[in-house]
Design a protein around this motif. Structure first.
Motif, PDB file in Angstrom:
ATOM      1  N   UNK B 234     -14.008  11.671   6.219  1.00  0.00           N
ATOM      2  CA  UNK B 234     -12.763  12.361   5.807  1.00  0.00           C
ATOM      3  C   UNK B 234     -12.714  13.754   6.705  1.00  0.00           C
ATOM      4  N   UNK B 235     -11.538  14.190   6.863  1.00  0.00           N
ATOM      5  CA  UNK B 235     -11.428  15.633   7.574  1.00  0.00           C
ATOM      6  C   UNK B 235     -10.266  15.537   8.365  1.00  0.00           C
ATOM      7  N   UNK B 236      -9.936  16.545   9.147  1.00  0.00           N
ATOM      8  CA  UNK B 236      -8.928  16.763  10.097  1.00  0.00           C
ATOM      9  C   UNK B 236      -8.971  16.169  11.642  1.00  0.00           C
ATOM     10  N   UNK B 237      -8.251  15.285  12.266  1.00  0.00           N
ATOM     11  CA  UNK B 237      -8.531  14.725  13.138  1.00  0.00           C
ATOM     12  C   UNK B 237      -7.201  15.011  14.041  1.00  0.00           C
ATOM     13  N   UNK B 238      -7.430  14.822  15.451  1.00  0.00           N
ATOM     14  CA  UNK B 238      -6.459  14.988  16.240  1.00  0.00           C
ATOM     15  C   UNK B 238      -6.382  13.882  17.265  1.00  0.00           C
ATOM     16  N   UNK B 239      -5.279  13.412  17.639  1.00  0.00           N
ATOM     17  CA  UNK B 239      -5.150  11.970  18.507  1.00  0.00           C
ATOM     18  C   UNK B 239      -4.370  12.432  19.610  1.00  0.00           C
TER      19      UNK B 239
END
Lengths: 193, 276
Positions: B234-239
């Protein structure tokens, strides 16, 4: 009756596929003990059986949520359990412990799977009937031992009785249950032959 | 020490099986079991009974634990859907910003059949900025997700007033997905059946027409070097999305061969995804 259960299972499976989590909960209530009982036949360790049973149901749940609805839920579920069991056995290299040849572990027939599962269900039923006949106090001691995992000494301290008495009460219970199970099995074999 | 009788061994078996026996009797039990098949049978029955009793007493709690895990998993699924809804709103904001900057011609109108979110792809670095013809080729990205997979749809829309040709799957076709976050897994994708990398084909786009590229399992790379991406924590992702394809405003001729049109690269704004 069997057809009705299968139909009810199919309905719950379809509801799970459509995203109804409660429907799958009902399936777990219906089959969790039975799947565990089946696994227990090969791995006589309740902690391992719990892990494998949980993995089995989680895998089934995820597959259903991805839209995969099996024709025969029970056979499919036991198939998953068997597969998980095989993986665990291979990982632990305890094939000799079970006495089962590897090919039997690798490739079970659906009918064999279901038959084994049913036998274990009958065995668990007999155990429950045997427990029901024991005195309340003995059932409490058994619960302390097998649910809480206490030793006889810890139980003795908890209930304020000598260790020898606890051991004696439990020994009597074990003997009664063992005899009940082996008597039923002998009768079963007698009918079968 | 005196050897034990069968009755004495039978009495000790439950404690021997549970590992609770004293060391001396344990040794005597072992000696007895070594030569007494009947007691060995009794030992096997005792072990089986102990396992059955353990299971009988623990199954109820195990079932509760399982049902809690299933509820958590269901909630995570719902949260993921909510995240995607958030991303969709974010995309709408991004589109509005583009509108405010007077770049409306870059943004494709939403289409109902597109999955979940739409984000306008804009040109990125200076050298990657397409020329005037390709500038009329905005693209957008759609994300959809089921429990175990993340799919992406790329739309290339011809906003020019003339016909354009895309060399999809041809030399130079490349899709780069930059997924960053606390736990990213990239596994080689063996399948070649991902549309952008499928057999080379020509796409003719009339003015205003769109071409959609479904990309299952976040497969990225170029032919022969494909990878599938997924998040593991889990956590913050950028795509980030970058798509390169050869584009031309004239149909290919036999002499074009592998070098039909010019490679144009379209770069999308970063998507932020909060994985619960």
């Amino acid at each position: 009756m069997q057809a009705q259960t299968r139909e009810a299972d199919a309905d719950l499976v379809q509801r799970t596929v459509r995203g109804d989590g409660r429907a799958f909960e009902l399936l777990t209530t219906r089959y969790y003990r039975a799947v565990g009982g089946y696994l227990l036949r090969r791995v006589q360790r309740a902690d391992v059986v719990e892990d494998l049973a949980q993995e089995t149901f989680l895998e089934a749940f995820r597959a259903l949520r991805q839209g995969r609805a099996p024709e025969n839920f029970v056979a499919w579920l036991y198939g998953i359990a068997h597969h998980r069991l095989g993986k665990w056995l291979r990982r632990r290299q305890v094939l000799s412990f079970t006495g089962m040849p590897p090919e039997e572990i690798a490739a079970p027939a659906e009918a064999v799977l279901l038959e084994e599962a049913e036998e274990q269900q009958i065995l668990l039923g007999r155990l429950e009937a045997g427990l029901a006949e024991l005195p309340e106090e003995t059932r409490r001691l058994l619960a302390l031992k097998h649910r809480e995992g206490r030793t006889c000494e810890q139980i003795a301290n908890e209930v304020g009785r000598p260790v020898g008495t606890i051991k004696s009460l439990l020994s009597r219970a074990y003997r009664a249950l063992r005899e009940r199970l082996s008597r039923a099995e002998s009768a079963e074999k007698g009918r079968g032959s | 020490m005196r050897p034990l009788s069968c009755e004495e061994v039978d009495e000790l078996l439950p404690w021997y099986a549970a590992g609770e026996g004293e060391p001396d009797p344990r040794e005597l039990v072992e000696q007895h079991l070594a030569h007494c098949p009947r007691c060995r049978q009794g030992y096997a029955e005792t072990e089986r009974l102990a396992a059955l009793l353990d299971w009988h007493h623990r199954a109820g709690e195990g079932l509760q634990r399982l049902q809690e895990r299933l509820r958590e998993e269901s909630q995570r699924g719902a949260a993921r859907r909510a995240v995607l809804s958030f991303v969709r709103r974010l995309a709408a904001v991004a589109a509005l910003l583009l509108l405010a900057l007077g770049l409306t011609r870059w943004v494709s109108p939403p289409r109902d059949e597109l999955p979940i979110i739409t984000v306008a792809l804009a040109a990125g670095e200076e050298e990657a900025v397409p020329g005037p013809r390709a500038k009329a080729l905005p693209a957008r990205v759609g994300l959809s997700e089921t429990a175990q997979r993340v799919d992406l749809t790329l739309e290339v829309k011809n906003r020019a007033e003339r016909i354009l040709y895309l060399d999809v799957g041809g030399e130079g076709t490349e899709l780069r997905l930059d997924l960053s976050g606390p736990g990213v897994r990239a596994v080689p994708a063996t399948t070649q059946s991902v549309p952008p990398f499928l057999s080379r084909h020509l796409v003719r786009l009339a003015p205003g027409e769109s071409y959609f590229l479904p990309i299952p399992y976040l497969v990225e790379g170029k032919r022969g070097r494909l990878r599938s991406l997924s998040w593991t924590k889990p956590g913050r992702y950028t795509l980030g999305v970058r798509y390169s394809v050869r584009v031309s405003d004239t149909p290919p001729s036999a002499r074009d061969g592998q070098h039909f049109g010019r490679i144009r690269t379209f770069v999308g704004p970063l998507l932020t995804i909060q994985v619960p």
